[in-house]
Design a protein around this motif. Sequence first.
Motif, PDB file in Angstrom:
ATOM      1  N   TYR A  44       0.729  -0.940   0.254  1.00 55.86           N
ATOM      2  CA  TYR A  44       0.127   0.399   0.478  1.00 55.86           C
ATOM      3  C   TYR A  44       0.795   1.284   0.325  1.00 55.86           C
ATOM      4  CZ  TYR A  44      -3.150   3.119   2.134  1.00 55.86           C
ATOM      5  OH  TYR A  44      -4.384   4.800   2.204  1.00 55.86           O
ATOM      6  N   SER A  45       0.990   2.069  -1.093  1.00 57.43           N
ATOM      7  CA  SER A  45       2.015   3.094  -1.036  1.00 57.43           C
ATOM      8  C   SER A  45       1.475   3.730   0.521  1.00 57.43           C
ATOM      9  CB  SER A  45       1.427   4.169  -2.527  1.00 57.43           C
ATOM     10  OG  SER A  45      -0.234   4.384  -1.962  1.00 57.43           O
ATOM     11  N   HIS A  46       1.196   4.087   1.493  1.00 51.82           N
ATOM     12  CA  HIS A  46       1.671   4.897   2.226  1.00 51.82           C
ATOM     13  C   HIS A  46       1.129   3.897   3.549  1.00 51.82           C
ATOM     14  CE1 HIS A  46      -0.032   8.572   0.664  1.00 51.82           C
ATOM     15  NE2 HIS A  46      -0.933   7.973  -0.543  1.00 51.82           N
ATOM     16  N   HIS A  50       5.976   6.909   5.538  1.00 47.76           N
ATOM     17  CA  HIS A  50       6.167   6.935   4.359  1.00 47.76           C
ATOM     18  C   HIS A  50       6.193   8.367   4.315  1.00 47.76           C
ATOM     19  CE1 HIS A  50       1.463   7.103   5.767  1.00 47.76           C
ATOM     20  NE2 HIS A  50       2.046   7.845   5.107  1.00 47.76           N
ATOM     21  N   ASP A  52       4.267  11.783   1.989  1.00 47.56           N
ATOM     22  CA  ASP A  52       2.628  11.970   0.766  1.00 47.56           C
ATOM     23  C   ASP A  52       3.752  12.834  -0.504  1.00 47.56           C
ATOM     24  OD1 ASP A  52       1.111  10.422   2.816  1.00 47.56           O
ATOM     25  OD2 ASP A  52       0.133  12.221   3.605  1.00 47.56           O
ATOM     26  N   HIS A  56      -2.113  12.914  -3.415  1.00 49.92           N
ATOM     27  CA  HIS A  56      -2.497  12.499  -2.562  1.00 49.92           C
ATOM     28  C   HIS A  56      -3.595  12.831  -2.315  1.00 49.92           C
ATOM     29  CE1 HIS A  56      -3.383  10.219   0.302  1.00 49.92           C
ATOM     30  NE2 HIS A  56      -2.516  10.235   1.282  1.00 49.92           N
ATOM     31  N   THR A  63       3.713  14.128  -8.383  1.00 47.61           N
ATOM     32  CA  THR A  63       3.552  12.903  -7.972  1.00 47.61           C
ATOM     33  C   THR A  63       5.191  12.721  -7.221  1.00 47.61           C
ATOM     34  OG1 THR A  63       4.233  12.380 -10.190  1.00 47.61           O
ATOM     35  CG2 THR A  63       2.275  12.534  -9.247  1.00 47.61           C
ATOM     36  N   VAL A 200       8.307   6.237  -7.004  1.00 48.53           N
ATOM     37  CA  VAL A 200       7.118   5.440  -8.120  1.00 48.53           C
ATOM     38  C   VAL A 200       6.119   6.071  -9.050  1.00 48.53           C
ATOM     39  CG1 VAL A 200       4.158   4.329  -7.462  1.00 48.53           C
ATOM     40  CG2 VAL A 200       6.358   3.525  -6.054  1.00 48.53           C
ATOM     41  N   GLY A 203       3.221   8.000  -8.617  1.00 47.95           N
ATOM     42  CA  GLY A 203       2.564   8.010  -7.468  1.00 47.95           C
ATOM     43  C   GLY A 203       2.017   8.922  -6.363  1.00 47.95           C
ATOM     44  N   ASP A 204       0.755   8.705  -5.506  1.00 45.83           N
ATOM     45  CA  ASP A 204       0.302   9.497  -4.203  1.00 45.83           C
ATOM     46  C   ASP A 204       1.420   9.292  -3.526  1.00 45.83           C
ATOM     47  OD1 ASP A 204      -0.993   7.292  -3.255  1.00 45.83           O
ATOM     48  OD2 ASP A 204      -1.454   6.943  -5.024  1.00 45.83           O
ATOM     49  N   ALA A 206       4.734   6.727  -1.342  1.00 52.71           N
ATOM     50  CA  ALA A 206       5.258   5.756  -0.946  1.00 52.71           C
ATOM     51  C   ALA A 206       6.079   5.736   0.280  1.00 52.71           C
ATOM     52  CB  ALA A 206       6.324   5.963  -2.760  1.00 52.71           C
TER      53      ALA A 206
END
Length: 214
Positions: A44-46, A50, A52, A56, A63, A200, A203-204, A206
Amino acid sequence: MNDISSKKIVDLTMLIDEEMTGVAITSAKNLAKDGWNASTLHLYSHSGTHMDAPIHFEVTKQTIEQIDANRLISEAWILDLTHLKPKALIGVKEMQPIEQKIKKGESILLHTGWSKKTNTEAYRNDLPRISADLAVWMGKKGVNIIGVESPSIADVNNIEEVTEIHTILMRNNVIIVEGLTNLEQLSKEKITLIAAPLKVKDGDGAPARVLALE
């Protein structure tokens, strides 16, 4: 930064394992059959520690891979807020120890001790939160990164609050890092922070490896 060997390095990153929500690790290759060991990571990206990205919350279209790499290393102030009670609202008054010292482009890490509550209901539901006034203050100060131990900077059960605080910070170009740990191992008021998210595409957010050098 010139003499890394003289610095104490503290890893502020949570361990990624299958106990973590949104994480699955499966075997892709093994030495006996394929000639090497390898795994497939479902993340999961969060999850865990992580960073933001503004996309997001669609504050801007930026991104995670578009965040300037020059911003991933900065000087950071450590604020001891371990006295705060669950669900505390962190305001500008808590910034008093650094208010006259922090410079534009420096970062802030909030040491609340919250990482000790990982894998408990309180970790997600009773976390200390950043107030709107403090988010505005950080924008005016030109804070580079705000890092917290909790899984979010705002009440994850209150979508209006979560959206408001993230939006204020992101509109003011403040990078958000959540899910830090091991801040109790830091003894200095100010450290060099390295916060490097996975690169990523689109990416929102990572998972990130976050290190403190003091």
